[in-house]
Scaffold this active site. Structure first.
Site, mmCIF file in Angstrom:
data_model
loop_
_atom_site.group_PDB
_atom_site.id
_atom_site.type_symbol
_atom_site.label_atom_id
_atom_site.label_comp_id
_atom_site.label_asym_id
_atom_site.label_seq_id
_atom_site.Cartn_x
_atom_site.Cartn_y
_atom_site.Cartn_z
ATOM 1 N N PHE A 11 0.825 -1.223 0.000
ATOM 2 C CA PHE A 11 0.000 0.000 0.000
ATOM 3 C C PHE A 11 0.858 1.271 0.000
ATOM 4 C CE2 PHE A 11 -2.148 2.830 3.304
ATOM 5 C CZ PHE A 11 -2.857 3.569 2.365
ATOM 6 N N ASP A 61 12.768 -11.388 -2.641
ATOM 7 C CA ASP A 61 12.502 -11.219 -1.207
ATOM 8 C C ASP A 61 13.677 -10.459 -0.575
ATOM 9 O OD1 ASP A 61 12.219 -11.757 1.580
ATOM 10 O OD2 ASP A 61 11.094 -13.582 1.102
ATOM 11 N N ILE A 62 13.414 -9.571 0.383
ATOM 12 C CA ILE A 62 14.534 -8.855 1.027
ATOM 13 C C ILE A 62 15.430 -9.806 1.830
ATOM 14 C CG2 ILE A 62 13.493 -6.545 1.103
ATOM 15 C CD1 ILE A 62 12.826 -7.108 4.097
ATOM 16 N N THR A 101 10.594 -11.636 8.130
ATOM 17 C CA THR A 101 10.674 -10.510 7.180
ATOM 18 C C THR A 101 11.132 -9.226 7.865
ATOM 19 O OG1 THR A 101 8.924 -11.479 5.861
ATOM 20 C CG2 THR A 101 9.332 -9.131 5.536
ATOM 21 N N THR A 126 7.272 2.576 12.275
ATOM 22 C CA THR A 126 5.906 2.847 12.731
ATOM 23 C C THR A 126 5.866 3.435 14.138
ATOM 24 O OG1 THR A 126 3.848 1.733 13.371
ATOM 25 C CG2 THR A 126 5.828 0.402 13.432
ATOM 26 N N ASP A 127 4.784 4.146 14.431
ATOM 27 C CA ASP A 127 4.589 4.671 15.796
ATOM 28 C C ASP A 127 4.335 3.552 16.806
ATOM 29 O OD1 ASP A 127 1.998 3.929 15.071
ATOM 30 O OD2 ASP A 127 1.099 5.884 15.437
ATOM 31 N N GLU A 128 3.994 2.359 16.307
ATOM 32 C CA GLU A 128 3.657 1.264 17.235
ATOM 33 C C GLU A 128 4.851 0.848 18.099
ATOM 34 O OE1 GLU A 128 1.137 -1.796 16.202
ATOM 35 O OE2 GLU A 128 -0.079 -0.564 14.880
ATOM 36 N N TYR A 152 4.013 -7.808 15.970
ATOM 37 C CA TYR A 152 4.326 -6.905 14.852
ATOM 38 C C TYR A 152 5.180 -5.736 15.347
ATOM 39 C CZ TYR A 152 3.708 -2.782 11.948
ATOM 40 O OH TYR A 152 3.949 -1.630 11.232
ATOM 41 N N LYS A 156 9.157 -4.656 14.492
ATOM 42 C CA LYS A 156 9.562 -3.358 13.923
ATOM 43 C C LYS A 156 10.568 -2.666 14.850
ATOM 44 C CE LYS A 156 8.101 -1.621 10.594
ATOM 45 N NZ LYS A 156 8.587 -1.723 9.184
ATOM 46 N N ASN A 251 -11.513 5.321 17.456
ATOM 47 C CA ASN A 251 -11.982 4.477 16.345
ATOM 48 C C ASN A 251 -13.463 4.673 16.044
ATOM 49 O OD1 ASN A 251 -9.445 3.391 16.113
ATOM 50 N ND2 ASN A 251 -9.901 1.517 17.236
ATOM 51 N N ARG A 275 -8.875 -7.216 20.565
ATOM 52 C CA ARG A 275 -7.565 -7.715 20.122
ATOM 53 C C ARG A 275 -6.706 -7.904 21.382
ATOM 54 N NH1 ARG A 275 -4.584 -3.531 16.229
ATOM 55 N NH2 ARG A 275 -5.508 -4.717 14.543
HETATM 56 O O1 DAU Z 1 0.126 3.009 13.787
HETATM 57 C C1 DAU Z 1 0.696 2.608 12.578
HETATM 58 C C2 DAU Z 1 0.243 1.203 12.323
HETATM 59 O O2 DAU Z 1 -1.120 1.265 11.987
HETATM 60 C C3 DAU Z 1 1.025 0.487 11.237
HETATM 61 O O3 DAU Z 1 2.358 0.354 11.640
HETATM 62 C C4 DAU Z 1 0.447 -0.907 11.018
HETATM 63 O O4 DAU Z 1 1.098 -1.556 9.970
HETATM 64 C C5 DAU Z 1 -1.018 -0.786 10.688
HETATM 65 O O5 DAU Z 1 -1.577 -2.061 10.577
HETATM 66 C C6 DAU Z 1 -1.763 0.040 11.732
HETATM 67 O O6 DAU Z 1 -1.958 -0.717 12.954
HETATM 68 P P1 DAU Z 1 -3.359 -0.695 13.704
HETATM 69 O O7 DAU Z 1 -3.469 -1.920 14.501
HETATM 70 O O8 DAU Z 1 -3.582 0.606 14.392
HETATM 71 O O9 DAU Z 1 -4.341 -0.720 12.410
HETATM 72 P P2 DAU Z 1 -5.695 -1.532 12.135
HETATM 73 O O10 DAU Z 1 -6.260 -0.973 10.879
HETATM 74 O O11 DAU Z 1 -5.510 -2.988 12.226
HETATM 75 O O12 DAU Z 1 -6.609 -1.082 13.338
HETATM 76 C C7 DAU Z 1 -6.883 0.275 13.609
HETATM 77 C C8 DAU Z 1 -7.716 0.310 14.873
HETATM 78 O O13 DAU Z 1 -8.995 -0.245 14.608
HETATM 79 C C9 DAU Z 1 -7.137 -0.523 16.005
HETATM 80 O O14 DAU Z 1 -7.414 0.114 17.234
HETATM 81 C C10 DAU Z 1 -7.908 -1.846 15.921
HETATM 82 C C11 DAU Z 1 -9.260 -1.405 15.428
HETATM 83 N N1 DAU Z 1 -9.978 -2.369 14.567
HETATM 84 C C12 DAU Z 1 -9.308 -2.913 13.514
HETATM 85 C C13 DAU Z 1 -9.935 -3.814 12.674
HETATM 86 C C14 DAU Z 1 -9.190 -4.428 11.518
HETATM 87 C C15 DAU Z 1 -11.306 -2.659 14.804
HETATM 88 O O15 DAU Z 1 -11.920 -2.126 15.761
HETATM 89 N N2 DAU Z 1 -11.932 -3.549 13.986
HETATM 90 C C16 DAU Z 1 -11.297 -4.142 12.923
HETATM 91 O O16 DAU Z 1 -11.933 -4.955 12.200
#
Ligand code: DAU
Length: 351
Positions: A11, A61-62, A101, A126-128, A152, A156, A251, A275
């Site tokens: 992406f 692949d890296i 990876t 990433t900020d994570e 994850y 990182k 969210n 989660r």
């Molecule tokens: O902060 C940067 C990061 O953001 C990147 O480094 C990661 O690669 C990227 O996956 C993303 O991580 P998140 O866990 O924040 O993204 P995600 O889209 O999986 O989830 C965003 C928020 O939404 C998180 O609090 C979990 C929640 N969520 C996610 C999914 C997929 C839901 O509530 N329902 C869902 O179905």
């Protein structure tokens, strides 16, 4: 500039390639990508159409041990690494591939850059890696402690430390960017926003983890790419740069906004189990890149969200193709079974 982009079929990497070729008419890009599930099958062709004379694709692949001799031949001016396993939920189910990876792959690519002539190396992180903030905490700065909570984020953080250690030990020109949650066209529909849009368009329920009050800091993907470019061109070797549009939002607020844009009812929202080790809040302070490199975001959340929603509305075939894949179905079934337990009692938060 002759650039090697690793992970350019994902992406953010694909947006970076498009941005770079359009911004620098003399730039040449080689895209190294091993086409995992997260690369849409149409992406290599899409990128090749941008400018076949200044772009080439290499399916590798890296982690490939043969990369060293291959890179030496091409004399790249810089490497930008996007290649990574990125989805937190998948890292809970399959941490091994994240270490392979995100840690071993990056270690190999760093060695490749050294042996290829100490090539300037921008590593996209990433900020994570900073872990979860409390509601009253100030946003994370580059010097904040690393405190990752998911496999994850830990992978990182490990790669960031290896990259910084390489910069110190081998005097390698390494720079690290750490960005917040990206959104925009072409995002794989396992991340919150594209999943939400695709589900809503199919009138399927939208799974909200826990109480939906987790906070994420949103940035439009092209603004992130411009930030990486600023670091690539002007950043100081051995430094970390946070990239953020200061777009913190819970969210549930974002989800309702998107449903409103789509004209879909909030009744599609379904609160589900949480989660494991779910980070409550991310927020980044990006003063350093703004003051030292003159970068700032250009796209407001409202504008970016509208562009994104319109793109998914106009490209239904694109997201249907990846959503229907066997791999995606297998993963989703496993995830639902292991972690996500329906919890109807949370529905009052939805009002
Ligand atoms: O902060 C940067 C990061 O953001 C990147 O480094 C990661 O690669 C990227 O996956 C993303 O991580 P998140 O866990 O924040 O993204 P995600 O889209 O999986 O989830 C965003 C928020 O939404 C998180 O609090 C979990 C929640 N969520 C996610 C999914 C997929 C839901 O509530 N329902 C869902 O179905």
């Amino acid at each position: 500039m002759k650039l090697l982009v690793a992970g350019g079929c994902g992406f953010i990497g694909s947006h970076f390639i498009e941005y770079f070729l359009k911004t620098y008419p003399k730039a040449h890009i080689t895209n190294l990508d091993c086409l995992t599930y997260a690369a849409h099958p149409d992406m290599p062709a899409h990128l090749a159409r941008l400018d076949p004379n200044r772009y080439c694709f290499v399916p590798k692949d890296i982690s490939d041990p043969m990369l060293k001799s291959w890179v030496k031949e091409f004399k790249f001016d810089a490497i930008v690494n996007f290649a990574a396993e990125t989805h937190v939920d998948r890292s809970i189910l399959d941490p091994d591939s994240f270490v392979r990876t995100n840690v071993m792959g990056v270690q190999n690519l760093l060695a490749v850059a050294r042996e290829g002539g100490n090539i300037r190396f921008v590593h996209v992180s990433t900020d994570e890696v900073y872990g979860s903030l409390k509601p009253t905490d100030a946003p994370s700065v580059e010097a904040s402690a690393l405190d990752p909570n998911s496999p994850y984020a830990a992978s990182k953080a490990a790669a960031d430390l290896i990259a910084l250690a390489s910069s110190r030990t081998y005097k390698q020109p390494v720079l690290i960017t750490r960005c917040t949650n990206n959104y925009g066209p072409y995002q794989f529909p396992e991340k919150l926003l594209p999943l939400l849009i695709a589900n809503a368009l199919e009138n399927k329920s939208v799974p909200v983890y826990g109480d939906g009050l987790q906070v994420r800091d949103w940035i439009y993907v092209v603004d992130h790419c411009r930030g990486i470019d600023a670091v690539l061109q002007k950043g100081k070797s051995g430094e970390v740069y946070n990239i953020s549009a200061c777009g913190e939002a819970p969210n549930i607020t974002v989800i309702k906004k998107v449903l409103d844009l789509l004209g879909k009812p909030h009744s599609l929202i379904s609160f589900v189990g949480d989660r494991p080790a779910h980070d409550r809040r991310y927020g980044l302070d990006s003063t350093k890149i703004r003051t030292e490199l003159g970068w700032k975001p250009l796209v407001s959340f409202e504008e970016g969200l509208k562009t994104t929603v319109d793109w998914y509305l106009q490209n239904v075939e694109w997201w249907k193709k990846v959503r229907g894949s066997d791999y995606q179905k297998y993963y989703q079934a496993n995830y639902d079974q292991k972690f996500v337990v329906k919890n109807a009692n949370k529905s009052e938060v939805n009002s």
